[in-house]
Enzyme design. Structure first.
Site, PDB file in Angstrom:
ATOM      1  N   HIS A 362       0.808  -1.218   0.000  1.00  0.00           N
ATOM      2  CA  HIS A 362       0.000   0.000   0.000  1.00  0.00           C
ATOM      3  C   HIS A 362       0.826   1.244   0.000  1.00  0.00           C
ATOM      4  O   HIS A 362       0.559   2.199  -0.710  1.00  0.00           O
ATOM      5  CB  HIS A 362      -0.803   0.061   1.308  1.00  0.00           C
ATOM      6  CG  HIS A 362      -2.044  -0.702   1.202  1.00  0.00           C
ATOM      7  ND1 HIS A 362      -2.734  -1.139   2.283  1.00  0.00           N
ATOM      8  CD2 HIS A 362      -2.710  -1.109   0.122  1.00  0.00           C
ATOM      9  CE1 HIS A 362      -3.772  -1.788   1.866  1.00  0.00           C
ATOM     10  NE2 HIS A 362      -3.783  -1.790   0.571  1.00  0.00           N
ATOM     11  N   ARG A 469      -8.206  -0.395  -8.427  1.00  0.00           N
ATOM     12  CA  ARG A 469      -8.135  -1.484  -7.444  1.00  0.00           C
ATOM     13  C   ARG A 469      -9.185  -1.208  -6.369  1.00  0.00           C
ATOM     14  O   ARG A 469      -9.086  -0.201  -5.668  1.00  0.00           O
ATOM     15  CB  ARG A 469      -6.748  -1.537  -6.813  1.00  0.00           C
ATOM     16  CG  ARG A 469      -5.635  -1.912  -7.780  1.00  0.00           C
ATOM     17  CD  ARG A 469      -4.283  -1.930  -7.064  1.00  0.00           C
ATOM     18  NE  ARG A 469      -3.249  -2.585  -7.819  1.00  0.00           N
ATOM     19  CZ  ARG A 469      -2.341  -1.961  -8.578  1.00  0.00           C
ATOM     20  NH1 ARG A 469      -2.355  -0.635  -8.671  1.00  0.00           N
ATOM     21  NH2 ARG A 469      -1.427  -2.643  -9.229  1.00  0.00           N
ATOM     22  N   CYS A 674      -1.836  -3.604 -17.414  1.00  0.00           N
ATOM     23  CA  CYS A 674      -1.970  -2.668 -16.293  1.00  0.00           C
ATOM     24  C   CYS A 674      -0.975  -2.941 -15.160  1.00  0.00           C
ATOM     25  O   CYS A 674      -1.110  -2.406 -14.075  1.00  0.00           O
ATOM     26  CB  CYS A 674      -3.397  -2.679 -15.759  1.00  0.00           C
ATOM     27  SG  CYS A 674      -3.945  -4.296 -15.206  1.00  0.00           S
TER      28      CYS A 674
HETATM   29  C1  PEP Z   1      -0.906  -7.125 -11.727  1.00  0.00           C
HETATM   30  O1  PEP Z   1      -0.881  -8.194 -11.139  1.00  0.00           O
HETATM   31  O2  PEP Z   1      -0.139  -6.821 -12.640  1.00  0.00           O
HETATM   32  C2  PEP Z   1      -1.909  -6.103 -11.365  1.00  0.00           C
HETATM   33  C3  PEP Z   1      -2.023  -5.020 -12.076  1.00  0.00           C
HETATM   34  O3  PEP Z   1      -2.653  -6.294 -10.261  1.00  0.00           O
HETATM   35  P1  PEP Z   1      -2.116  -6.155  -8.745  1.00  0.00           P
HETATM   36  O4  PEP Z   1      -0.782  -5.491  -8.814  1.00  0.00           O
HETATM   37  O5  PEP Z   1      -3.128  -5.356  -8.015  1.00  0.00           O
HETATM   38  O6  PEP Z   1      -2.062  -7.580  -8.312  1.00  0.00           O
END
Ligand code: PEP
Ligand code: MG
Length: 754
Positions: A362, A469, A674
């Site tokens: 976080h 998120r 992403c």
């Molecule tokens: C990822 O896994 O690349 C993603 C974008 O999701 P998170 O980082 O929230 O797991």
């Protein structure tokens, strides 16, 4: 043996400082192995000499004095070969060398094991006996295990500066610490440690410059603690039995007595911070009480700790008053919290350094959102030793420089200024489209999750939100947030970006994002009950979230929904069916909204191989490269120990991403990415050439990536991709992409070490 080892480790961990820890080790190991001698030698900074640091059995005056070249003697041989040496006739070995100061001539058998911490040699642990008999296999195994434990303690002590005399380790001693890049950028400022109500046992050392001031602070704290106790005793008068009342007298006697006070002052004079001096003293006294046979007296150890804790609270609150905030704050902590971060005015916050956490914690995400450089997971972080020290946070390389030499400081200053100028220079493209010089366009969207991120994203200009998120409200709440509460959160982001599309990701908890009120108890959480696996098992939680998303989009119709951690086609089908059901039920209730575009994240290797099946059933795919790289490379994305092999430029990762891009193009389904590689300016052209339709990143990265897109022609990106896909190592890929950036004069957008 295991029991003995366990007890030694416990005693070592409870030791007040490193020297005490060494004393405990040599004493207990000598006892456990029946050795006449046990000694610890430490490799000096030059790597060429070993110094005797502690011993049982050799001449104690030799401690700190005896210095052996690594190229000589048996101890040197152990360090040189990095393997154990077990001899019954040590004095007949060709490498035997006699050091008269130690008085070791009487000892014939020798067992030495190297002390190694993550490939780095730290020293040698030795046991010796008079008799000419080899140490047994069990004894060798014991010593090797002991040395492995000692390695961690030593590495920690080394960064805390405890391996040298207090004077030498004082401020001004340059030190470089490695961690994980949490938020990019360069921060130059002064370390600031926010004091949290700490337990006595966790108070680390802090070197002091002004002994007198420290002694005075201690004097004031002592007075205050006495007054507290007297006040408490007066208030309790008549309320507790006389016997309990006497406890206050015992406490007061302890505080009034000379022995505690004098010892604490002595530790302060030896260069320790007063709270640590209290910790050392209490530990010494408590050990004495604990060793007593009398149960009543043993109990006094806990009273003593209580007194120490009171003294500590007073000391910390006394200290707080004289702690003005520096102009350029580098916030340092074991586990920096979001509330600490927001307590520092944004215009003074220059960086964050945390012993815990990772690039995906976080706090790192928050730092990125605020544009503050952060280094996470600095495992050997001497937290309190950094208070008031000059620090540089290199959020590109994940490195912290402590009291940097002037040349290094100037170099970083220059880089930071260059960077500032570059960021200012980028502002003019904020309103421009992300189109290559030969006319290929790509949409650049932002990742959000916290309210603070929305504002920044709107400032830089983007094509919407590629990943929102949704887990944060779930994580900060003491229970599942209700439908209305969720609507409010989702509406905020949907409204802020409307009419641009906003992709809300359904709850992705589990793995590294556990919910305290909904524990999964997985032994291997990353391969366990996380993401869509959990929400499909709990339709009541899932449907509430889906309804909240749909209701939040009424009148805006810019919602897109995607599911995390999909590893089977049926999961995507079931999740999409639930979304349609929620939509239909809302329509029955009179809540009318458009059916959103539905997508799946491709972040598990299985989904890469099923991308086509998923794309046929859904409206879009979004590659979660953070998790995809973790699962493809079998490297925990949060583990700083293996961070160096977590590499998004690994050919396997690039090929996986390219194959999903190819599926999207063939089926005419949009594919985005992403994960954090989307925000790496040097990778962006590759992703574009792979056919990805959009890239989603933290807002701080948008302008850099846009600059690259607007500079490198699509045809050049395609040629680069072809060359990159033929590479066999991440190093080759890195060289190619860096060279391309240089060719177009974009080298300034990336930093050395990337
Ligand atoms: C990822 O896994 O690349 C993603 C974008 O999701 P998170 O980082 O929230 O797991
Ligand atoms: Mg993920």
């Amino acid at each position: 043996m295991l029991e003995t080892l366990h007890r030694i480790v416990q005693a070592v961990n409870a030791a007040g400082d490193f020297r005490q820890a060494l004393e405990i080790i040599v004493e207990r190991v000598a006892e456990a192995t029946g050795g006449d001698v046990c000694s610890v030698y430490l490799l000096e900074g030059d790597g060429g000499h070993l110094r005797l640091m502690a011993t049982r059995g050799l001449n104690v005056d030799a401690v700190g004095q005896v210095r052996l070249p690594v190229s000589e003697g048996l101890v040197g041989l152990v360090a040189e070969r990095e393997e154990s040496i077990n001899l019954n006739d040590a004095d007949r070995h060709p490498r035997f060398r006699y050091f008269p100061e130690t008085g070791e001539e009487r000892f014939h058998s020798f067992l030495g094991v190297p002390i190694i911490h993550y490939q780095s040699r730290l020293g040698v642990l030795v046991v010796q006996r008079q008799a000419r008999d080899r140490f047994s296999d069990a004894e060798v195994a014991f010593l090797v295990t002991m040395a492995a434990q000692l390695a961690g303690v030593m590495a920690h002590a080394r960064v805390r500066g405890e391996l040298t005399d207090p004077g030498d380790a004082d401020d001004g001693h340059p030190l470089g610490l490695d961690g994980i890049a949490g938020a990019s950028g360069l921060g130059i400022g002064e370390g600031h440690v926010m004091t949290v109500p700490a337990s006595l046992d966790s108070i680390p050392d802090r070197r002091i410059r002004h002994v007198e001031a420290e002694e005075n602070a201690f004097g004031r704290a002592l007075e205050a603690a006495r007054a507290d106790l007297r006040g408490l005793a007066a208030r309790m008068q008549g309320q507790v039995p006389a016997a309990e009342q006497q406890l206050f007298d015992v406490y007061l006697q302890m505080l009034d007595g000379d022995s505690l006070r004098e010892r604490i002052v002595a530790h302060i004079h030896a260069g320790h911070w007063a709270p640590f001096a209290v910790r050392l003293t209490i530990a010494e006294h408590a050990r004495r009480f604990e060793a007593m046979d009398d149960a009543y007296l043993r109990e006094r150890a806990s009273d003593l700790r209580d007194v120490g804790q009171r003294l500590l609270s007073r000391l910390l609150s006394v200290g707080e008053e004289d702690q003005p905030l520096p102009d350029r704050v580098i916030l340092v902590g074991e586990e920096v919290s979001a509330s600490q971060l927001v307590e520092i005015p944004r215009d003074r916050l220059a960086g964050v350094v945390s012993a815990g956490g990772s690039a995906n914690s976080h706090i790192a995400i928050l730092a990125r959102a605020l544009g503050v450089p952060a280094v996470m997971g600095v495992r050997e972080l001497p937290v309190h030793g950094l208070h008031g020290r000059a620090l540089i946070v290199d959020g590109y390389r994940g490195r912290v420089e402590v009291d940097p030499a002037p040349a290094l400081h100037d170099e970083y200053q220059r880089l930071a200024e260059e960077e500032e100028a570059m960021t200012a220079g980028l502002a003019d493209i904020a309103g421009e489209p992300a189109v290559t010089p030969d006319g290929h366009s790509i949409s650049l969207t932002v990742n959000t999750g916290l309210a603070a991120e929305i504002e920044r994203a709107l400032e830089v200009g983007c094509a919407g939100v590629g990943l929102h998120r949704t887990e944060f409200p779930f994580m900060v709440s003491p229970r599942f947030p209700g439908e209305d509460e969720q609507i409010e959160r989702y509406r905020e982001v949907l409204e802020a970006f409307a009419p641009l599309p906003v992709t809300l990701r359904t709850l992705d908890v589990g793995g590294d994002k556990p919910l305290p009120y909904f524990p999964s108890h997985d032994e291997n959480p990353f391969l366990g009950w996380r993401g869509v696996r959990m929400t499909l098992d709990h339709p009541e939680i899932f449907l509430t979230q889906l309804r909240a998303m749909l209701r939040a989009s009424v009148g805006l119709d810019n919602l897109r929904v995607m599911f995390p951690m999909v590893s089977r086609v049926e999961e995507a089908e079931r999740a999409a069916a639930l979304l349609r059901r929620a939509h239909a039920e809302l329509a029955e209730e009179g809540v009318v909204t458009a059916i959103p575009a539905i997508g799946a994240m491709i972040e598990v290797p299985a989904a890469v191989y099923q991308a086509e099946s998923l794309a046929r059933r859904l409206d879009f795919l979004s590659i979660g490269s953070n998790d995809l790289a973790q699962y493809l490379l079998a490297v925990d994305r949060n583990n700083s120990r293996v961070a160096s092999i977590y590499d998004e430029l690994h050919p396997a990762v690039l090929r996986a991403v390219a194959s999903v891009g190819e599926v999207g193009q063939r089926l005419g389904k949009p594919v985005s990415l992403c994960g954090s590689m989307a925000g790496e300016p040097a990778i962006a052209p590759l992703l574009m050439a792979m056919g990805l339709e959009s890239l989603s990143m933290s807002s701080g990265r948008i302008l850099r990536v846009k600059r690259v897109i607007r500079t490198i022609p699509y045809s050049a990106a395609q040629a680069l991709l072809e060359a990159v896909l033929a590479c066999e190592t991440p190093g080759e890929v890195r060289r190619l992409v860096n060279a391309e950036m240089d060719r177009y004069g974009l080298g300034g957008l990336i930093r050395a070490g990337w």
